[in-house]
Scaffold this motif. Structure first.
Motif, short mmCIF file in Angstrom:
data_model
loop_
_atom_site.label_atom_id
_atom_site.label_comp_id
_atom_site.label_asym_id
_atom_site.label_seq_id
_atom_site.Cartn_x
_atom_site.Cartn_y
_atom_site.Cartn_z
N TRP A 122 0.82 -1.20 0.00
CA TRP A 122 0.00 0.00 0.00
C TRP A 122 0.86 1.26 0.00
O TRP A 122 0.56 2.24 -0.68
N ARG A 131 -3.73 3.12 -5.81
CA ARG A 131 -3.96 2.05 -4.85
C ARG A 131 -3.54 0.73 -5.48
O ARG A 131 -3.52 0.59 -6.71
N TYR A 242 -8.25 5.82 2.52
CA TYR A 242 -7.61 4.55 2.81
C TYR A 242 -6.63 4.70 3.98
O TYR A 242 -5.56 5.27 3.84
N MET A 252 -7.26 -5.04 2.86
CA MET A 252 -7.74 -3.68 2.67
C MET A 252 -7.72 -2.91 4.00
O MET A 252 -7.75 -3.51 5.08
#
Length: 303
Positions: A122, A131, A242, A252
Motif C-alpha cells: 500500500w 492504490r 484509505y 484492505m
C-alpha cells in the motif's frame, strides 16, 4: 504521493521531575531532539542531573531502535525481515512479539504483526499516487499469517516473502522501557509521551496527569498508560479514504467506522497493541471482550 499523516508523533520523556527538584533553576533544564522509531523525538528534563539522565534515556532509545526499528537496516527486526531468520533474538524482540501474539489470539487473528508485506504494498502504491491492484493485494496476503512464524529463544524464522511490523506496539514498548529506566534513577511523577502516554506516578503537585481525548472527554492518568489509535490517523491517499490499519483477512484498510479508540492499561505496550487491535474490531462489545484477557485494561471515552 506521500503517505499523509493526520497527527504528529513525538517523543517527550520526563516532562516533570522529582518534587525535590521542582525548584531547580532553569539552567538545569536539558532538551534533546532527534529521531526515534521513525518519528521526531524530544526529551526534556528539568533536574540537577538532567544532562546525564538525558544521555542515558537517549542511549536506551537508541538501543531499542537497534532492535525494533524498521527504519534501521541493521536492526534485529530489519535483519529478520531481510534474511527470514534471526538466531538468538534479543529479549526485547521476543517480548514484543509474544505480546503481539497474545493480542492476535484475543482478536481472532485481526491483529497480525505479519501484515508488513501488505503495508509495504500500500505504501509503494501511495508513493505512485494510486492504490494496489486486487491481484497484488491477494498475492501479498499469502505472505501474511502469524501461524507461519516460528518463535522461540533459539531463533525466529519467517517463511519466504514474509515480514514483520511492530508499529502497533513499539511506541508503547519504548515508553515502558524509558519509564523503567527513569524509575531506576529514583525519579517519579513523570509523564512520558512516545505517541502513547505512560504516567510514572502522578503530577509533582499532586493528582493524576490531565489527559484530553479526541472526543473532548478528560481523564486523570496516574501510574498508568494510555494509547489512542485512529484508522484514518495516517492515510495512503490525499483524500483520506484509505487508512493505515489493514485487515489481514481482506488486505484492505479496515472499514470499521471508528474515529479514535483509546485504551488504558498498566503497560503502555499493552495499551498500544490493544488500541491498534480495537480499530479492527466490529463493535464496542467485541472490544470489551478482547480486553477481558488483559489485566487492568479498559476502554476510555466514547467510540
Amino acid at each position: 504521493m506521500p503517505i499523509t499523516r493526520r497527527r504528529l508523533i513525538t517523543i517527550s520523556a520526563a516532562l516533570a521531575v522529582l518534587p525535590a527538584a521542582a525548584h531547580a533553576s532553569k539552567r538545569t533544564s536539558r532538551l534533546w531532539t532527534g529521531q526515534a522509531l521513525g518519528a521526531r523525538a524530544s526529551i526534556r528534563i528539568d533536574h540537577p542531573d538532567g544532562e546525564a539522565i538525558s544521555r542515558r534515556v537517549m542511549a536506551e532509545i537508541n538501543r531499542l531502535e537497534d532492535i525494533l526499528s524498521l527504519y534501521r537496516p541493521s536492526s534485529s527486526l530489519a535483519t529478520l525481515n531481510r534474511e527470514g531468520h534471526l538466531a538468538s533474538p534479543p529479549f526485547e524482540l521476543l517480548e514484543c512479539m509474544s505480546l503481539a501474539g497474545g493480542v492476535h489470539a484475543a482478536t481472532g487473528g485481526r491483529f497480525d504483526p505479519t501484515i508488513q508485506p501488505l503495508w509495504a504494498l500500500w505504501a509503494e502504491a501511495a508513493a505512485q499516487g494510486k492504490r494496489p491492484e486486487a491481484q497484488a493485494i491477494e498475492q501479498a496476503r499469502r505472505n501474511v499469517g502469524w501461524h507461519m512464524v516460528e518463535l522461540d529463544v533459539a531463533g525466529i524464522s519467517l517463511k519466504h516473502g514474509m515480514a514483520l511490523s511492530l508499529n502497533g506496539v513499539g511506541q508503547g514498548y519504548v515508553a515502558d522501557r524509558v519509564a523503567a529506566l527513569l524509575e531506576a534513577e529514583g525519579l517519579t511523577n513523570i509523564l512520558i509521551d512516545t505517541g502513547e502516554l505512560r504516567a510514572l506516578g502522578g503530577q509533582p503537585e499532586g493528582g493524576g496527569w490531565p489527559v484530553f481525548l479526541k472526543t473532548g472527554e478528560a481523564l486523570k492518568l496516574r501510574q498508568r498508560a494510555l494509547a489512542s489509535s485512529a484508522p484514518l490517523g495516517t492515510t495512503f491517499d490525499d483524500g483520506g479514504k484509505y487508512g493505515h490499519i489493514l485487515d489481514p483477512a481482506t488486505g484492505m484498510p479496515t472499514l470499521v467506522g471508528w474515529d479514535t479508540v483509546s485504551i488504558s492499561a498498566p503497560s503502555a505496550a499493552v495499551a498500544d497493541a490493544l488500541a491498534t487491535a480495537a480499530c479492527l474490531m466490529p463493535d464496542a462489545g467485541s472490544i470489551e471482550a478482547m480486553l477481558t484477557g488483559f489485566a487492568g485494561a479498559r476502554l476510555e471515552g466514547s467510540v
